[in-house]
Enzyme design. Structure first.
Site, short mmCIF file in Angstrom:
data_model
loop_
_atom_site.label_atom_id
_atom_site.label_comp_id
_atom_site.label_asym_id
_atom_site.label_seq_id
_atom_site.Cartn_x
_atom_site.Cartn_y
_atom_site.Cartn_z
N TYR A 135 0.83 -1.21 0.00
CA TYR A 135 0.00 0.00 0.00
C TYR A 135 0.87 1.27 0.00
O TYR A 135 0.65 2.19 -0.78
CB TYR A 135 -0.91 -0.05 1.23
CG TYR A 135 -1.86 1.09 1.37
CD1 TYR A 135 -2.96 1.23 0.53
CD2 TYR A 135 -1.69 2.05 2.38
CE1 TYR A 135 -3.85 2.28 0.68
CE2 TYR A 135 -2.57 3.10 2.54
CZ TYR A 135 -3.66 3.21 1.69
OH TYR A 135 -4.54 4.25 1.84
N LYS A 167 1.07 4.05 -2.85
CA LYS A 167 0.65 5.42 -2.54
C LYS A 167 1.75 6.44 -2.77
O LYS A 167 1.48 7.58 -3.16
CB LYS A 167 0.13 5.49 -1.10
CG LYS A 167 -1.23 4.83 -0.90
CD LYS A 167 -2.24 5.32 -1.92
CE LYS A 167 -3.67 5.31 -1.44
NZ LYS A 167 -4.61 5.66 -2.53
N1 LIG Z 1 -9.68 6.67 5.05
C1 LIG Z 1 -8.45 7.06 5.28
O1 LIG Z 1 -8.07 7.46 6.39
C2 LIG Z 1 -7.47 7.06 4.17
C3 LIG Z 1 -6.14 7.38 4.49
C4 LIG Z 1 -5.21 7.44 3.45
C5 LIG Z 1 -5.61 7.21 2.16
N2 LIG Z 1 -6.90 6.87 1.88
C6 LIG Z 1 -7.28 6.62 0.50
O2 LIG Z 1 -8.51 7.24 0.20
C7 LIG Z 1 -9.20 6.47 -0.80
C8 LIG Z 1 -10.62 6.16 -0.33
O3 LIG Z 1 -10.56 5.29 0.77
P1 LIG Z 1 -11.74 5.10 1.83
O4 LIG Z 1 -11.09 5.15 3.15
O5 LIG Z 1 -12.88 5.98 1.52
O6 LIG Z 1 -12.12 3.55 1.56
P2 LIG Z 1 -13.51 2.79 1.21
O7 LIG Z 1 -13.23 1.33 1.25
O8 LIG Z 1 -14.61 3.34 2.06
O9 LIG Z 1 -13.79 3.24 -0.30
C9 LIG Z 1 -13.01 2.78 -1.37
C10 LIG Z 1 -13.95 2.41 -2.51
O10 LIG Z 1 -13.16 1.98 -3.64
C11 LIG Z 1 -13.88 0.94 -4.28
N3 LIG Z 1 -12.97 0.11 -5.08
C12 LIG Z 1 -12.06 -0.78 -4.63
N4 LIG Z 1 -11.41 -1.35 -5.64
C13 LIG Z 1 -11.92 -0.82 -6.78
C14 LIG Z 1 -11.64 -1.00 -8.16
N5 LIG Z 1 -10.72 -1.88 -8.57
N6 LIG Z 1 -12.33 -0.26 -9.06
C15 LIG Z 1 -13.28 0.62 -8.66
N7 LIG Z 1 -13.59 0.83 -7.36
C16 LIG Z 1 -12.92 0.12 -6.44
C17 LIG Z 1 -14.52 0.16 -3.14
O11 LIG Z 1 -15.62 -0.61 -3.59
C18 LIG Z 1 -14.90 1.26 -2.17
O12 LIG Z 1 -16.25 1.66 -2.31
C19 LIG Z 1 -8.34 5.23 -1.05
O13 LIG Z 1 -7.51 5.48 -2.17
C20 LIG Z 1 -7.49 5.15 0.19
O14 LIG Z 1 -6.27 4.46 -0.02
C21 LIG Z 1 -7.84 6.79 2.87
#
Ligand SMILES: NC(=O)c1ccc[n+]([C@@H]2O[C@H](COP(=O)([O-])OP(=O)(O)OC[C@H]3O[C@@H](n4cnc5c(N)ncnc54)[C@H](O)[C@@H]3O)[C@@H](O)[C@H]2O)c1
Length: 306
Positions: free
Chosen positions: A167, A171
């Site tokens: 990851y 990233k």
């Molecule tokens: N939540 C956090 O604190 C956090 C921190 C750092 C980075 N991020 C990044 O933010 C983004 C959103 O994360 P989140 O926390 O809302 O997670 P989440 O799991 O709630 O949402 C991610 C969504 O991506 C969809 N998804 C997964 N694989 C896919 C694919 N191959 N094609 C299309 N859709 C796909 C999933 O179905 C899901 O609905 C991600 O890139 C994550 O790495 C989140």
């Protein structure tokens, strides 16, 4: 500047917008006048299976508040499917001005137990997926001489974290992808920036809790809601942010941070050239006081969010 009209006339493609951070970005973009293509494969947090309901529900929510949206249920990890998303935005919503690379999965494993499949799946969705969508959007953006790309990075890559080699690598790769797109496409008025969000979501809920420190971190994460990530993303997507390019911005509740980019910290040189021994005895001791300790994201962001 009318708040309501900030994205009037724009079309946005947001990947992984069926849940969490992506969903909130989609809702705010729609409120600010954008037509939104909601992409979401709807799989598990580990990247298995698929389900159309998350994307379909967000489309329904946007239509219910008077906005315009369409759903796409494909995976960002397919180059062909990403082309289809870009075409669908143009065919069904009339264009493409904004891309948010947000889809994500997690397969946390301590490194010596990380399988090739864990690595491939995570890198395919995050890094390859971001390339796939950005690359097809770039063809449209170059032709129209405008466009916005916003990619989700993470402090797990920017700083580091346990069990997140796949990851974190993906990233931090996204940061380099974004910066190089910014350099290549500035001449076409295209901007490319990264957001590093902190938000309680399904993805964060999968982080293993193995210690008191992990438990404290997760409790703190629960206070950070994903809707707080949307305003800076909408701002970056607007015409008013034309001059913001190649940056990395972290967002945590009501805090916004401009993150540093790599620069030489300290240099040592010798007219004779280095041997392994002189590196050990001279260069390393001189550089050591400036070296970074092995810190993780929660140790750098170690205060309660505001
Ligand atoms: N939540 C956090 O604190 C956090 C921190 C750092 C980075 N991020 C990044 O933010 C983004 C959103 O994360 P989140 O926390 O809302 O997670 P989440 O799991 O709630 O949402 C991610 C969504 O991506 C969809 N998804 C997964 N694989 C896919 C694919 N191959 N094609 C299309 N859709 C796909 C999933 O179905 C899901 O609905 C991600 O890139 C994550 O790495 C989140």
């Amino acid at each position: 500047m009318s708040e309501q009209k900030l994205l009037e006339g724009k079309v946005a493609l947001i990947t992984g917008a069926g849940r969490g951070v992506g969903r909130e970005i989609a809702l705010l973009m729609a409120k600010r006048g954008a037509k939104v293509l909601i992409n979401d494969l709807g799989g598990s947090a580990q990247g298995e299976d698929s389900d159309q309901s998350p994307a379909a529900e967000v489309v329904r929510d946007i239509k219910a508040m008077g906005g315009e949206a369409a759903a796409n249920y494909d995976s960002v990890s397919s180059f062909k499917a990403a082309e289809g998303m870009v075409e669908q935005a143009q065919d069904e919503l009339g264009g493409l001005d904004i891309v948010v690379n947000n889809a994500g999965i997690l397969r946390d494993r301590i490194f010596h137990k990380m399988s090739e499949e864990d690595w491939d799946l995570v890198v395919d969705v995050h890094l390859k997926g971001s390339f796939n969508v950005a690359r097809h959007a770039a063809t449209v953006f170059r032709k129209q001489e405008s466009g916005r790309m916003i990619h989700m990075t993470s402090t797990s890559g920017l700083i580091g974290n346990f069990g997140q080699a796949s990851y974190g690598a993906a990233k931090l790769g996204i940061v380099a992808l974004s910066k190089c797109i910014a350099l290549d496409m500035a001449r076409y008025n295209v901007t490319s920036n990264c957001i590093g969000p902190f938000a309680w979501s399904r993805l964060v809920g999968t982080i293993p809790v193995n210690s008191e420190a992990d438990r404290v971190r997760v409790e703190r994460m629960k206070t950070m809601t994903p809707d707080k990530i949307a305003p800076p993303v909408v701002a970056l997507a607007s015409d008013q942010a034309q001059h913001i390019n190649g940056q990395v911005i972290c967002v945590r509740s009501n805090e916004i941070f401009l993150m540093g980019q790599s620069r030489p910290l300290r240099g040592m040189q010798t007219a004779e050239g280095w041997t392994p021994e002189t590196v050990l005895n001279h260069a390393f001791p001189a550089l050591e006081s400036t070296m970074y300790p092995l810190e993780r994201s929660p140790e750098i962001f170690n205060w309660d969010p505001v």
